[in-house]
Design an enzyme around this catalytic site. Structure first.
Site, mmCIF file in Angstrom:
data_model
loop_
_atom_site.group_PDB
_atom_site.id
_atom_site.type_symbol
_atom_site.label_atom_id
_atom_site.label_comp_id
_atom_site.label_asym_id
_atom_site.label_seq_id
_atom_site.Cartn_x
_atom_site.Cartn_y
_atom_site.Cartn_z
ATOM 1 C CG ASP A 89 5.904 12.796 3.162
ATOM 2 O OD1 ASP A 89 6.238 12.553 4.336
ATOM 3 O OD2 ASP A 89 6.523 13.567 2.420
ATOM 4 C CB CYS A 103 25.588 44.923 0.518
ATOM 5 S SG CYS A 103 24.894 44.047 -0.884
ATOM 6 C CB CYS A 143 29.058 41.330 -0.473
ATOM 7 S SG CYS A 143 28.760 43.091 -0.269
ATOM 8 C CE1 TYR A 182 -0.641 3.778 8.975
ATOM 9 C CE2 TYR A 182 -1.165 5.552 7.449
ATOM 10 C CZ TYR A 182 -0.461 5.081 8.551
ATOM 11 O OH TYR A 182 0.408 5.896 9.210
ATOM 12 C CD GLU A 211 -1.105 -0.492 3.702
ATOM 13 O OE1 GLU A 211 -1.878 -1.446 3.618
ATOM 14 O OE2 GLU A 211 -1.043 0.251 4.691
ATOM 15 C CE LYS A 265 7.295 5.382 5.285
ATOM 16 N NZ LYS A 265 7.081 6.773 5.682
ATOM 17 C CB CYS A 291 26.331 46.984 -2.942
ATOM 18 S SG CYS A 291 27.762 46.073 -2.333
ATOM 19 C CB CYS A 319 28.917 42.946 -4.069
ATOM 20 S SG CYS A 319 27.177 42.630 -3.681
ATOM 21 C CE LYS A 349 11.177 6.954 3.952
ATOM 22 N NZ LYS A 349 11.786 8.190 4.387
HETATM 23 S S1 IVH Z 1 1.869 0.927 9.043
HETATM 24 C C1 IVH Z 1 3.594 -0.828 12.962
HETATM 25 N N1 IVH Z 1 1.156 1.916 6.750
HETATM 26 O O1 IVH Z 1 5.187 5.781 8.107
HETATM 27 C C2 IVH Z 1 3.623 -0.149 11.670
HETATM 28 N N2 IVH Z 1 2.507 3.250 8.168
HETATM 29 O O2 IVH Z 1 8.045 5.749 8.549
HETATM 30 C C3 IVH Z 1 2.537 0.820 11.551
HETATM 31 N N3 IVH Z 1 2.998 5.476 7.296
HETATM 32 O O3 IVH Z 1 5.016 5.464 11.576
HETATM 33 C C4 IVH Z 1 2.652 1.663 10.393
HETATM 34 N N4 IVH Z 1 1.879 5.260 5.420
HETATM 35 O O4 IVH Z 1 3.289 6.989 10.369
HETATM 36 C C5 IVH Z 1 1.841 2.123 7.877
HETATM 37 N N5 IVH Z 1 0.403 2.690 4.710
HETATM 38 C C6 IVH Z 1 1.085 2.892 5.830
HETATM 39 C C7 IVH Z 1 1.753 4.098 6.095
HETATM 40 C C8 IVH Z 1 2.464 4.236 7.280
HETATM 41 C C9 IVH Z 1 2.617 6.076 6.160
HETATM 42 C C10 IVH Z 1 3.848 6.121 8.299
HETATM 43 C C11 IVH Z 1 3.532 5.774 9.717
HETATM 44 C C12 IVH Z 1 4.808 5.187 10.245
HETATM 45 C C13 IVH Z 1 5.810 5.816 9.350
HETATM 46 C C14 IVH Z 1 7.115 5.091 9.336
#
Ligand code: IVH
Length: 736
Positions: free
Chosen positions: A118, A443, A438, A228, A114, A116, A417, A414, A316
């Site tokens: 941000d 300036c 500078c 999630y 799934e 991740k 100036c 510079c 990542k």
């Molecule tokens: S599961 C025990 N699923 O990424 C593990 N985390 O870098 C529970 N995060 O602390 C996390 N998307 O805040 C999980 N699909 C996803 C996520 C996710 C973002 C975050 C989460 C975690 C951090 C770690």
């Protein structure tokens, strides 16, 4: 690397990681990309593995980051909120699978893959189907109660839809708070119109917003959430990640648009690739894929370390890059006068926006990467405002492209100036480097830079005066030195045109009124803030704080006994080194000279010792000889005298926070473990306010170790050295 070198390196890396953790988790203002942060952490983990004698349970490699802020109630999680191990390479994703195959003794493993997200992690507690609490991850076992702020999220149901099957009596549901790109753009446009500093990226705004103490303010930013994962759940009604996703959806909670159900690691790797192709269409920013063992029973068997589960891994994605042509290199002048090269690019679309400028860091970097005007270059954007040039492609270089020579490009002066420039040493990301500077304090670029800094949040927090407004005020000669801002009439501010004659953008009544109120409020800020705000060379935030604690006013500082003491001591120590009979630079030539110099050294040692036990002893490391020399010189010089005279006319006389004596004057305390009611920062503040110092490690010089629950090696060390150990109750008693 020898063990001694490794020890120093590890300490250095830990303190760097700790600084970036603080910036990311607590202030939501990171200074480096996630990629660079991960690199630091990988390096640290590598060294700790190589030199296990220096490993420590306190190391950032062994803990989850800490996002707790002041002003929130702390709440314990029913089930710990862990972090995820992450990687940037395929081999490690495969190694993750191999470990599980061995551990669970089967190679028939199902995973979910799934996005991740941000954003900022939160845990929601629903009791009998009703949302009762929202808590940040904090340091894993307990976090900040941000319920009021989370309740402003319009798309989050307060009640779980009963159609989703039996609703558990108590359930912790975890997810991520985020901001859509559109909402981020809207907020930044508003800030630009008000002349305020722009936010760097949606993640920082989301994290910063959830930590605001005013929920009405939070509500004005349309935060969103996606869920999630599962924490504590009673009774246990869900058996797999796949089923959890279905349940969350049936309860009408916002979930990720897509999860992949796969068998084996080859399928998982393919899903990671598919997700990469899709993820830019999602409403939230994503920086990776999370691979999770699907079956909860297997998850339990696999278990977790203190920091992360063994049943999940985050892969990542590398930051987005694009190729384009480098049209020219222009030079920017910053607040300290340093000339920095900026790449002017053929516009190119990257990570949701069009990029036409990028940073080139400094001249050495340009040379190291062999970048020339006319080159095809690769640029990267990793959540920062300013994209960076990564590399050039010399094989495709147009004929005759010359190496860039900064000094020649600005014709030795510079570019703003026309003043003299000189070569100086500067700190860069890759160590010490050289830059052009500078030399003209007056300036225009330096003046605007200093004014913007003076008004920034960390300094005097005069909201409304960002880079653009500052540059305008300087350009119109309304401000020379930052404190001149107090002379600009409200009416002049209200009608200030930040745009052009054809396309005017007026600062406006409302902003002008706000700014005037902010500048008035700043009058009473303490000496440490003013000192920091005035951009004294070498005086950063922590140095300013220490100076502010040791001087009552600017008048005392300009004639500081303490600073002269620091210089005197440094002089003695330097002389002592030079006079040592075995000095490498200057060895004694014969016995007679050796005896004479030995005596002289003994004399110098006595003088240093006398200083060290005198009334001015115990100067913190923040106030070293370079700081002392710079501060004294600055205030004795023209710019410093001009600033102080101005403050005098304005009737501004900031006060230091000197304590005559507190119960902890001259004492050093070390904190360890979790205190029953007080947060770490709170305890630290109280100790500082009572004249004490807080240190990170226990030694014979430590006066007290303040220990709470789950205190670790520091407590053992204290016992070993016979250092007094106190608890929170004792601390309160001592503080009266
Ligand atoms: S599961 C025990 N699923 O990424 C593990 N985390 O870098 C529970 N995060 O602390 C996390 N998307 O805040 C999980 N699909 C996803 C996520 C996710 C973002 C975050 C989460 C975690 C951090 C770690």
């Amino acid at each position: 690397m020898t063990p001694a070198e490794a020890k120093v390196k590890i300490a250095e890396l830990r303190s760097q990681v700790a600084r970036h953790d603080e910036l990311y988790y607590r202030r939501a203002k990171p200074e480096i990309t996630d990629f660079d942060y991960d690199r630091l952490k990988f390096e640290l983990a590598g060294r700790e593995e190589e030199f296990p004698q220096f490993a420590s349970v306190d190391s950032p490699t062994q803990r989850v980051g800490d996002d707790r802020a002041q002003g929130f109630k702390e709440v314990a999680h029913r089930q710990k909120m862990l972090s995820l191990d992450n990687t940037y390479n395929e081999a490690e994703v495969r190694a993750f699978h191999a470990r599980l195959v061995k551990l669970l003794e089967t190679d028939d493993l199902r995973y979910t893959v799934e996005p991740k997200i941000d954003g900022l992690a939160v845990s929601l507690t629903y009791e009998e189907g009703e949302l009762v609490r929202a808590v940040t991850r904090g340091k894993g076992d307990r976090g900040d109660d941000v319920t009021a702020n989370v309740l402003t999220i319009a798309t989050l149901p307060r009640q779980l839809a009963a159609k989703g099957g039996a609703v558990p009596r108590v359930v912790e549901i975890r997810g991520e708070i985020y901001l859509t790109q559109a909402e981020f753009d809207r907020i930044n446009a508003e800030r630009a119109a008000a002349g305020e500093e722009l936010y760097a990226n949606p993640r920082n705004v989301a994290a910063g917003s959830i930590k605001l103490l005013d929920s009405a303010e939070v509500a004005r930013r349309q935060l969103a959430i996606v869920l999630y994962s599962l924490g504590h759940c009673e009774p246990e009604v869900v058996r797999s990640q796949d089923e959890l996703h279905e349940r969350l959806r049936a309860w009408r909670l916002p979930v990720v648009e897509r999860i992949w159900r796969v068998r084996g690691i080859d399928e998982a790797w393919a899903a990671i690739g598919e997700l990469d192709a899709l993820r830019r269409t999602f409403a939230y920013g994503t920086d990776g894929a999370v691979v999770k063992l699907d079956d909860f029973a297997q998850q339990r068997d696999a278990g977790a370390t203190d920091k992360a589960p063994r049943w999940a891994i985050a892969y990542k994605y590398k930051p987005d890059t694009a190729r384009t042509r480098l049209k020219s290199i222009t030079i920017q002048v910053g607040k300290t006068g340093i000339l920095s090269p900026v790449a002017e690019l053929e516009p190119v679309f990257l990570s949701l926006s069009t990029i036409s400028r990028a940073t080139l860091h400094n001249e050495d970097e340009i040379r190291r990467k062999d970048i020339r005007v006319g080159d095809l270059v690769e640029i990267e954007r990793a959540g920062e405002v300013i994209p960076a040039v990564l590399r050039s492609f010399p094989e495709e270089r147009p004929k005759g492209a010359k190496e860039f020579d900064l000094s020649a490009a600005v014709e030795g002066k510079c570019p703003v100036c026309g003043g003299k420039i000189a070569r100086v040493e500067v700190d860069t990301e890759s160590g010490l480097g050289a830059a052009w500077k500078c030399q003209n304090y007056d300036c225009r670029a330096q003046r605007a830079g200093r004014l913007g800094f003076f008004c920034s949040r960390r300094a005097l927090a005069i909201d409304g005066v960002g880079e653009i407004v500052a540059a305008k005020l300087v350009e119109l000669d309304l401000v020379r030195d930052p404190p001149d801002l107090y002379d600009v009439p409200r009416e002049a501010l209200a009608t200030l045109n930040l745009g052009t004659t054809e396309e005017p953008r007026i600062f406006g009544e409302k902003n002008a009124t706000k700014m005037v109120a902010a500048r008035e409020a700043a009058r009473s800020l303490p000496l440490e803030k003013w000192l920091y705000a005035l951009s004294v060379p070498e005086v950063g935030e922590s140095t300013a704080r220490e100076l502010g604690r040791r001087h009552r006013s600017f008048a005392e500082l300009v004639d500081s006994k303490l600073l002269r003491f620091v210089l005197k001591k440094a002089e003695l120590v330097e002389r002592r080194e030079l006079e040592a009979p075995a000095s490498r630079k200057n060895p004694a030539k014969n016995d007679e000279e050796r005896t004479r110099r030995k005596d002289l050294c003994a004399q110098l040692d006595r003088e240093v010792a006398a200083l060290d036990t005198g009334p001015l002893a115990g100067v913190p490391s923040e106030i070293g000889p370079a700081v002392a020399a710079s501060a004294l010189e600055f205030f004795a010089g023209k710019p410093g005298r001009r600033l102080l005279a101005k403050l005098n006319t304005l009737g501004i006389d900031p006060q230091g926070t000197v304590m005559e004596t507190g119960v902890f004057t001259g004492k050093t305390l070390v904190l360890t473990g979790t205190l029953p009611t007080m947060k770490r920062e709170e305890a630290e503040q109280k100790i500082l306010a009572a004249g004490g110092k807080v240190s990170g490690s226990v030694s014979k010089k430590t006066s007290f170790v303040l220990a709470g629950a789950e205190a670790g090696s520091k407590l053992d060390k204290a016992r070993e050295l016979g250092v007094a150990v106190i608890d929170e109750a004792e601390l309160r008693r001592l503080l009266g």
